[in-house]
Design an enzyme around this catalytic site. Sequence first.
Site, PDB file in Angstrom:
ATOM      1  CG  PHE A 130       1.870  -6.391   0.729  1.00 14.67           C
ATOM      2  CD1 PHE A 130       1.350  -7.670   0.805  1.00 14.67           C
ATOM      3  CD2 PHE A 130       0.979  -5.327   0.602  1.00 14.67           C
ATOM      4  CE1 PHE A 130      -0.028  -7.882   0.744  1.00 14.67           C
ATOM      5  CE2 PHE A 130      -0.388  -5.524   0.538  1.00 14.67           C
ATOM      6  CZ  PHE A 130      -0.899  -6.802   0.606  1.00 14.67           C
ATOM      7  CD  GLU A 131       3.957  -1.810  -5.356  1.00 12.13           C
ATOM      8  OE1 GLU A 131       3.979  -0.733  -4.738  1.00 12.13           O
ATOM      9  OE2 GLU A 131       4.498  -1.960  -6.473  1.00 12.13           O
TER      10      GLU A 131
END
Length: 586
Positions: free
Chosen positions: A389-390
């Site tokens: 997740f980014e």
Amino acid sequence: MIILFRIRRWLFKYIYHLIIILSLPLISLFSYNHLLNNHYHPKLINYTTLNQLYINNNTLFDNLFHSNKITSKFPISERSFSSLNDDVFQYGCRDPIMESSKNKRLNAAFVVLARNTEIDGVILSMRSLERRFNQWFNYPWIFLNDEPFNDEFKSRVEEVSSGEINFGLINSLNWHFPNNLENSPFFNEVVENQGDRGIMYGNMKSYHNMCRFYSGFFFEHPLIKDLEFYWRVEPDVEFYCDLTYDPFLEMKKNNKKYGFTITIKELINTVPNLFKLTNKFIIENNIKLPDTWSLFSNNMKFFKGENEINYKDVKNLDDFFRNLIKNTKYNYAKNVINNNNSDNDKQIPSKLLSKLNKLIINHSNSLPKSINEKFNDESYNLCHFWSNFEIASNELFTSPQYKAYYKFLEDSNGFFTERWGDAPIHSLAAGMFLNLSEIHYFRDIGYKHSTIGHCPYNSPNQLPYIPSDKFKHQVLPQDEIYMSEIDPPIKNPLINSNLGASGCRCRCPSDHREVENSGGSCSSLWLKLNDNNFPNSNSLTNHQLNLDLIENWALNSLMDWINNNGNIDDWEISQSERDLLSKNVI
């Protein structure tokens, strides 16, 4: 009689099965209601006590975030947090329909790297993210693959997405290592050797390809390079809370370049030389490191004195004082025994002599068997942002600085001789090129990948859920019922505080294990470094402890203790004394 017995047994069996069949709906309903009402709950601790520790001169600031005694009593996940550097963009809910109508979408997209065979996992992730966020904001989806997507993949993702969809093919030259290298005996040998040594994914060539692609070529893909922001999404991930504002817009408004939900420690055997090479890059390019670097490095030279070698494994103040106590007792025992063996009329009692000899032996046996490798008086603490997740600015990774860093790593051949993940590379780049104030912790986003998850408590600021007209309702009915039964909003009656609860309509699993509280998490370090009260004297970045002065004080303290009939085993350095000693800097 036999016939009658068989009839009775048949009737009993028939009635028994009939009861079971008729009971199944009731059993299912009971189980489902139990599941719905089984929520993840905080401890509701009186945090005024924690606030008092902040202003207590006897409490070292580091201990507020790293002491097991304090963090077990006051879990990191239940602490409110807001600082000048960072805070959640919204506590609780906004009206997403109003938000999406008044603000124009940015040039941003979700990006998914997936194979055709991963379609089921992709659909699970899309269903979750569309339901929790994108049904209102309708951002596009970009799918990348090193081979063409088939018709089934394309049709199934189109059934879920509320935004437009683009499918991209990864250039073979960007996915594979150069042919002369990938087909060489050396390449195959080192990759297979990683598997033999039990390094996770080490012998999977495709995994090396993926990490290298995400580290260097991902940002240059024709579908990605012109984006202002991207949100990376993996197959088989789950989102626990509604996101009712536009994170891309908030990142831009607040000058944020990188956003994360989970920060944990990397496996050391996957990156044994990455930090050393990064340090070499820093020195060769004369990079002035920002405050973010402290999130990833242990400063192993925050003390200066004659006996520095006796503290070579020390990483922080806790380590330093543990070693100081041990070394002081050892030095005292060694001095006493040396004096006893010299021409001295005053002989040490045999009982005390035996104890001191034992103390010296134990000290020798407790010396570290291996030394943590350090570079330029620093070592890698293994912290990194979990990049599955980014939400990030593409500008960061297409910058000349990052390109130079990637080329430096590529030239080292570490992407195959070791099993570098893209997560520590992205993270160390952020540590070199961004200030802490340019990084955002999406603490209000509930998220789970694999077995690791973060889920916030619900803020008192809740609004009813209203679906968008563009929502395709691909979520299963039972999942929709489950999500509608949100966790009770948190308000601590003990102190009339919301504990920093930030979630909007979150539903955390009842068996949720919060990553913020785990031993492998780096969340506490992030919160500490961003705390408004983070003291310069304890940051250990601009000061060095006066080791000679501190050791001299400790030896005198121990001698006074023993002269007053104290037992050498019981001598310690109090918290207030530690606090005073930590101010003796050069």
